[in-house]
Write an enzyme that holds these catalytic residues in place. Structure first.
Site, short mmCIF file in Angstrom:
data_model
loop_
_atom_site.label_atom_id
_atom_site.label_comp_id
_atom_site.label_asym_id
_atom_site.label_seq_id
_atom_site.Cartn_x
_atom_site.Cartn_y
_atom_site.Cartn_z
N MET A 12 -2.78 -12.23 7.62
CA MET A 12 -4.11 -12.85 7.10
C MET A 12 -4.34 -13.87 6.22
O MET A 12 -4.74 -14.82 5.47
CB MET A 12 -3.71 -11.16 5.46
CG MET A 12 -3.05 -10.03 6.39
SD MET A 12 -5.80 -9.74 6.25
CE MET A 12 -5.37 -9.15 4.30
N LEU A 60 2.45 -14.32 1.64
CA LEU A 60 3.63 -13.96 2.90
C LEU A 60 4.07 -12.81 2.72
O LEU A 60 3.07 -10.69 1.56
CB LEU A 60 4.80 -14.28 1.99
CG LEU A 60 4.99 -15.53 1.00
CD1 LEU A 60 5.74 -16.51 0.73
CD2 LEU A 60 5.22 -16.27 3.49
N LYS A 161 -1.83 -2.70 -6.64
CA LYS A 161 -2.03 -2.65 -5.14
C LYS A 161 -0.45 -1.47 -4.79
O LYS A 161 -1.43 -1.00 -3.35
CB LYS A 161 -1.53 -3.66 -5.32
CG LYS A 161 -0.82 -3.65 -3.57
CD LYS A 161 -2.52 -3.91 -2.64
CE LYS A 161 -2.09 -3.88 -1.30
NZ LYS A 161 -1.62 -4.89 -0.54
N LYS A 222 6.87 -0.89 4.05
CA LYS A 222 7.26 -1.62 2.88
C LYS A 222 6.61 -1.76 1.57
O LYS A 222 7.05 -1.38 1.02
CB LYS A 222 7.15 -3.05 3.68
CG LYS A 222 7.63 -4.70 2.51
CD LYS A 222 6.35 -4.78 1.51
CE LYS A 222 5.70 -5.37 2.74
NZ LYS A 222 4.44 -6.06 1.73
#
Length: 261
Positions: A12, A60, A161, A222
């Site tokens: 990304m 990251l 998010k 994750k």
């Protein structure tokens, strides 16, 4: 034009950095594995990348990666610098970053929803949290990358998010499982997919069957972990982790994985 440092040139990050450079911003980039700058000005260290920058953008992989890299550049941030963290790390990790900032340095949490294609075309959805003053500075930069939703104060973008990606990933996992059930019951896949796509799950089915997205299963797992230990999201995460062979493939790979299982 603001001088920008962009740290993290993964799937990304690289197309996002290219968009900022194409808009005319003086840009310096850094990546943990060198040689990915693709013609952009590359610094040897995070500290070197951020020196003199007005805005620092990080993209990251996880909370530990952000914390590690932050330890290498935060001491170099001058008063008046704005750090925009676009990584998906959750509100707790974001609060920890904010607590370690030098006086006069702002932080906006701005994780995104979208894959590599939207990153290249500026069509990501950006969830931005921070003080009004910091969000005002960040807005023109973020608008080059996608549609900006200002969510509220510090940590609110990171929190939203977690909510949104949890719903998406768990729902894709459910669709993958019911398509496996359809196969076991002798329902043709084309029929099952067509009926599901014609109902309220249309968007989820489209994502589950996508052939052009690039969101690795390991990162989806994750993100589910960031939501805590609720039973449904934990079960979905266990499904994603059960097949190591799809860890670096797009989330849609879980459909084939469950059918094989």
């Amino acid at each position: 034009m603001k001088k920008i440092a962009f740290l993290g040139l993964g799937r990304m990050g690289l197309p996002m950095a290219r968009r900022l450079a194409a808009a005319g911003h003086p840009l310096t980039v850094w990546n943990r594995s060198p040689g990915r700058a693709d013609g952009l000005v590359e610094a040897a260290t995070p500290a070197a990348a951020v020196r003199g920058a007005d805005v620092v953008v990080t993209m990251l992989s996880d909370p530990q990666a952000v914390a590690d890299v932050a330890g290498r550049f935060v001491p170099e941030l001058a008063p008046g610098t704005l750090w925009i963290d676009m990584s998906s790390i959750g509100p707790d990790a974001t609060a920890g970053l904010r607590a370690g900032l030098p006086d006069g340095v702002g932080l906006v949490d701005a994780p995104v929803v979208g894959s590599v294609g939207p990153a290249a075309t500026g069509d990501l959805v950006v969830f931005a949290g921070g003080t009004d003053a910091d969000l005002d500075v960040a807005q023109p930069v973020l608008e080059l990358l996608g549609r900006v939703r200002r969510c509220g104060g510090p940590g609110s973008g990171a929190a939203l998010k977690v909510v949104v990606i949890g719903a998406i990933v768990a729902s894709v996992t459910v669709v993958a499982e019911v398509l496996s059930v359809a196969e076991e019951l002798g329902v043709p896949q084309e029929l099952a997919q067509g009926v599901l796509a014609a109902g309220p799950l249309a968007g989820v089915v489209a994502r589950a069957l996508s052939t052009d997205a690039d969101f690795p299963v390991r990162l989806a797992a994750k993100d589910l972990a960031l939501a805590g230990g609720g039973p449904v999201l934990s079960a979905a995460r266990a499904v994603l982790l059960a097949d190591p062979s799809i860890a670096d493939r797009d989330l849609s790979a879980v459909v084939g994985s469950l059918r094989r299982g």
